[in-house]
Scaffold this active site. Structure first.
Site, mmCIF file in Angstrom:
data_model
loop_
_atom_site.group_PDB
_atom_site.id
_atom_site.type_symbol
_atom_site.label_atom_id
_atom_site.label_comp_id
_atom_site.label_asym_id
_atom_site.label_seq_id
_atom_site.Cartn_x
_atom_site.Cartn_y
_atom_site.Cartn_z
ATOM 1 N N TRP A 102 -15.616 26.874 -28.183
ATOM 2 C CA TRP A 102 -14.249 26.418 -28.455
ATOM 3 C C TRP A 102 -14.263 25.053 -29.129
ATOM 4 O O TRP A 102 -13.477 24.802 -30.048
ATOM 5 C CB TRP A 102 -13.403 26.408 -27.185
ATOM 6 C CG TRP A 102 -13.207 27.782 -26.617
ATOM 7 C CD1 TRP A 102 -13.628 28.230 -25.406
ATOM 8 C CD2 TRP A 102 -12.556 28.903 -27.248
ATOM 9 N NE1 TRP A 102 -13.278 29.551 -25.245
ATOM 10 C CE2 TRP A 102 -12.626 29.983 -26.348
ATOM 11 C CE3 TRP A 102 -11.923 29.093 -28.485
ATOM 12 C CZ2 TRP A 102 -12.085 31.244 -26.638
ATOM 13 C CZ3 TRP A 102 -11.386 30.342 -28.784
ATOM 14 C CH2 TRP A 102 -11.471 31.402 -27.871
ATOM 15 N N ASP A 169 -8.708 19.649 -25.040
ATOM 16 C CA ASP A 169 -8.402 21.057 -24.872
ATOM 17 C C ASP A 169 -8.653 21.376 -23.397
ATOM 18 O O ASP A 169 -9.788 21.406 -22.944
ATOM 19 C CB ASP A 169 -9.324 21.889 -25.777
ATOM 20 C CG ASP A 169 -9.148 23.392 -25.587
ATOM 21 O OD1 ASP A 169 -8.336 23.805 -24.738
ATOM 22 O OD2 ASP A 169 -9.846 24.158 -26.296
ATOM 23 N N LYS A 193 -4.773 31.229 -19.341
ATOM 24 C CA LYS A 193 -5.911 31.083 -18.423
ATOM 25 C C LYS A 193 -5.416 30.615 -17.053
ATOM 26 O O LYS A 193 -5.661 31.251 -16.052
ATOM 27 C CB LYS A 193 -6.917 30.066 -18.975
ATOM 28 C CG LYS A 193 -7.372 30.338 -20.412
ATOM 29 C CD LYS A 193 -8.623 31.165 -20.482
ATOM 30 C CE LYS A 193 -8.934 31.720 -21.870
ATOM 31 N NZ LYS A 193 -9.026 30.795 -22.976
#
Ligand SMILES: *Cc1c(COP(=O)(O)O)cnc(C)c1O
Length: 352
Positions: A102, A169, A193
């Site tokens: 990511w 993030d 999530k």
């Protein structure tokens, strides 16, 4: 059969949130209309957005501190670009810590807008740890980190001390443990999530860092557009925002982030203890950087794989296959996962 949902994302939601959201689809706010067929400008839905944004700031301890919470579309993946668009000055440079897939995607997008200095990376060891002791160049406009690495199962415990905006993030660990959120200037997290259903992304931004890049920003990619319109510049993801509002309420009712941290630590300890004790398994992430949210592990002897997979399936253990880039297993034990489900997985591991 009762299922224990270890999916990495979209992932488990509290049962009460699922039930309330289902009910709102049928009859929202006693309107005898569905949540997904009414105007996003109705007072009833406006109250949902107001509440969701307020709860996000409240849980972060950032109310009245110059921050704005937004619920945007495009996923965390659009935030890779949007954060850079809003913070990277023309001819500027930013520092990124590369802790996995990511982070790499965030770096790729930022490179479209300026120079990226990858100040540290854990790529040398297959991203199984969090780099420490790196320096941030004085001319970096901001620093970007990925606080929890969903695929590799590593998580930051300490954050770099910087005197430029810190961007994070937090898609896979937002509101999973108590943090000094005021250390961060921009936080983003895809809801699916740890705080809801897919379709919306929570952004928490410190207002004063915006408007300084000297570049023109496309309307929808400009945080200021959304701030000015109270997160309702265009039709938002109404259903997803409703689910997040209910989820954040659930976290608050549990006692907030510190209360949920306690449960999350118990769940993680239960599972890591078994991984460390059981000769069939070994952990993937470096012990000091282990994630409380995504627990990655491998078999010590692949010949028992079929037996373990069958035992897991027969006991309702859902979605523990590791990400294709790591292999092995990954048990995602997000906020909504009850400790009973972690115990069910541990019981299966003991039976092997
Ligand atoms: C899942 C994930 C993303 C991508 O989120 P999307 O909402 O699917 O774009 C980004 N960062 C992290 C850390 C993730 O876990």
């Amino acid at each position: 059969m009762k299922k224990h949902n270890f999916s990495a994302g979209p992932s488990i939601l509290p049962q009460s949130v699922i039930k309330d959201s289902a009910a709102a689809i049928l009859n929202f706010a006693d309107m005898d209309l569905s949540l997904i067929e009414i105007s996003h400008r109705s007072p009833q839905f406006d109250a949902v957005v107001v509440k969701a944004r307020q709860l996000a700031l409240e849980l972060a301890g950032l109310e009245n501190k110059g921050y704005t919470a937004l619920f945007l579309q495009g996923g965390a993946s659009l935030q890779f670009l949007m954060s850079a668009y809003n913070l990277m000055p023309v001819n500027g440079k930013a520092a990124y810590v590369d802790t996995g897939a990511w982070s790499s995607k965030a770096i790729k997008e930022a490179k479209l807008l300026g120079e990226v200095d990858v100040v540290a990376s854990s790529k040398d060891k297959g991203y199984n740890y969090i780099p420490k002791n790196y320096t941030i160049p004085a001319d970096a406009a901001y620093v970007h980190i990925t606080t929890n690495n969903t695929i590799f199962g590593t998580q930051f415990n300490d954050f770099p001390d910087v005197n430029v905006p810190l961007v994070a993030d937090m898609s896979s660990d937002i509101f999973s443990k108590a943090l000094d959120f005021s250390k961060f200037d921009l936080i983003y997290a895809g809801a699916q999530k740890n705080i809801g259903a897919s379709g919306t992304t929570l952004v928490i931004v410190k207002d004063e860092i915006l408007g300084k890049t000297g570049r023109e920003i496309p309307t929808l990619l400009n945080y200021e557009t959304h701030i000015k319109k109270d997160s309702l510049f265009h039709t938002p993801a109404v259903f997803s925002i409703y689910v997040s509002m209910k989820y954040l309420e659930w976290v608050k009712d549990l006692g907030g982030v510190a209360a949920i941290e306690k449960i999350n630590r118990e769940k993680a300890a239960l599972l890591y203890d078994e991984i460390d004790k059981n000769p069939h398994f070994k952990g993937f992430a470096a012990a000091e950087d282990r994630s409380l949210m995504n627990v990655t592990f491998n078999l010590t002897d692949e010949s028992v794989k079929e037996r373990f997979d069958k035992l897991a399936a027969d006991n309702g253990i859902h979605a523990i296959k590791g990400h294709r880039s790591v292999g092995g297993y990954r048990a995602s034990i997000y906020n909504a996962m009850p400790i009973e489900s972690v115990q069910a997985l541990v019981d299966v591991m003991k039976k092997l």
